[in-house]
Design a protein around this motif. Structure first.
Motif, PDB file in Angstrom:
ATOM      1  N   LYS A  19       0.419  -1.297   0.177  1.00 25.06           N
ATOM      2  CA  LYS A  19       0.205   0.204  -0.203  1.00 25.06           C
ATOM      3  C   LYS A  19       0.841   1.562   0.138  1.00 25.06           C
ATOM      4  O   LYS A  19       0.636   1.940  -1.174  1.00 25.06           O
ATOM      5  CB  LYS A  19      -0.942   0.169   1.340  1.00 25.06           C
ATOM      6  N   TYR A  22       2.472   1.250  -3.445  1.00 24.66           N
ATOM      7  CA  TYR A  22       1.813   1.894  -4.211  1.00 24.66           C
ATOM      8  C   TYR A  22       1.048   3.667  -4.002  1.00 24.66           C
ATOM      9  O   TYR A  22       0.852   4.304  -5.286  1.00 24.66           O
ATOM     10  CB  TYR A  22       0.659   1.066  -5.042  1.00 24.66           C
ATOM     11  N   THR A  23       0.931   3.441  -3.038  1.00 22.14           N
ATOM     12  CA  THR A  23       0.385   5.035  -3.152  1.00 22.14           C
ATOM     13  C   THR A  23       1.939   6.548  -3.023  1.00 22.14           C
ATOM     14  O   THR A  23       1.380   6.730  -3.577  1.00 22.14           O
ATOM     15  CB  THR A  23      -0.110   5.269  -1.699  1.00 22.14           C
ATOM     16  N   LEU A  26       4.555   5.183  -6.169  1.00 24.54           N
ATOM     17  CA  LEU A  26       3.565   5.282  -7.332  1.00 24.54           C
ATOM     18  C   LEU A  26       2.646   6.543  -7.778  1.00 24.54           C
ATOM     19  O   LEU A  26       1.913   6.714  -8.583  1.00 24.54           O
ATOM     20  CB  LEU A  26       2.984   4.149  -8.099  1.00 24.54           C
ATOM     21  N   PHE A  28      -0.933   6.110  -6.834  1.00 25.37           N
ATOM     22  CA  PHE A  28      -1.813   5.988  -6.354  1.00 25.37           C
ATOM     23  C   PHE A  28      -2.917   6.478  -5.512  1.00 25.37           C
ATOM     24  O   PHE A  28      -2.684   6.881  -4.437  1.00 25.37           O
ATOM     25  CB  PHE A  28      -1.985   4.444  -6.798  1.00 25.37           C
ATOM     26  N   ASP A 122       8.083  -3.630  -8.407  1.00 29.43           N
ATOM     27  CA  ASP A 122       7.247  -3.238  -6.989  1.00 29.43           C
ATOM     28  C   ASP A 122       7.895  -4.167  -5.760  1.00 29.43           C
ATOM     29  O   ASP A 122       9.211  -4.857  -6.491  1.00 29.43           O
ATOM     30  CB  ASP A 122       5.552  -3.418  -7.075  1.00 29.43           C
TER      31      ASP A 122
END
Length: 142
Positions: A19, A22-23, A26, A28, A122
């Motif tokens: 989490k 990705y946040t 990246l 998101f 990732d």
């Protein structure tokens, strides 16, 4: 009638770490993060301008059987689990930004018949294909 793809599962080693990746790396946004039972957590992320397509960050495990979960964990440990394709308007610029944030890469940006492509990884070993797409035909691959 099916209208669109709305959810894609990305298997991860640790939901909290994924989490954050990705946040924070990246860019998101967090969708949902709900612990449904001791063995199952529902955590999704999505791009700000595309909330209709979420990535479900899932541990390989229940409700999946242990044999299948073990297979996925072994592929992830090898660093050869395919993740998702990410579109960009400028692959080289986005690649530089992401590697500057510490995102590991497998392949630097390269020209392909379909555009410019780079391959990132990732923090669970999933491949992230970054593509600046251009128009192409089958003849471009000859």
């Amino acid at each position: 009638m099916i209208t669109n793809v709305s959810l894609v599962t990305v298997y991860v080693n640790d939901i909290d770490e994924a989490k954050a990746f990705y946040t924070e790396k990246l860019g998101f946004e967090l969708g949902e993060d709900i612990t449904l039972s001791e063995d199952f957590r529902w955590c999704t992320v999505h791009q700000a301008d595309h909330p209709e397509l979420e990535l479900a960050l899932m541990l390989p495990g229940p409700p999946m059987d242990e044999e299948s979960a073990g297979w996925i964990r072994r592929i992830m440990a090898k660093g050869s689990m395919h993740g998702v394709g990410l579109a960009t308007d400028d692959c080289r610029k986005t690649f530089a930004e992401l590697t500057g944030r510490g995102v590991e890469y497998i392949q630097e940006p390269a020209d392909r018949p379909y555009g410019v492509e780079a391959v990132l990884r990732d923090n669970s070993g999933n491949w992230l294909v970054l593509v600046e797409q251009k128009a192409y035909t089958a003849a471009d691959f000859a």
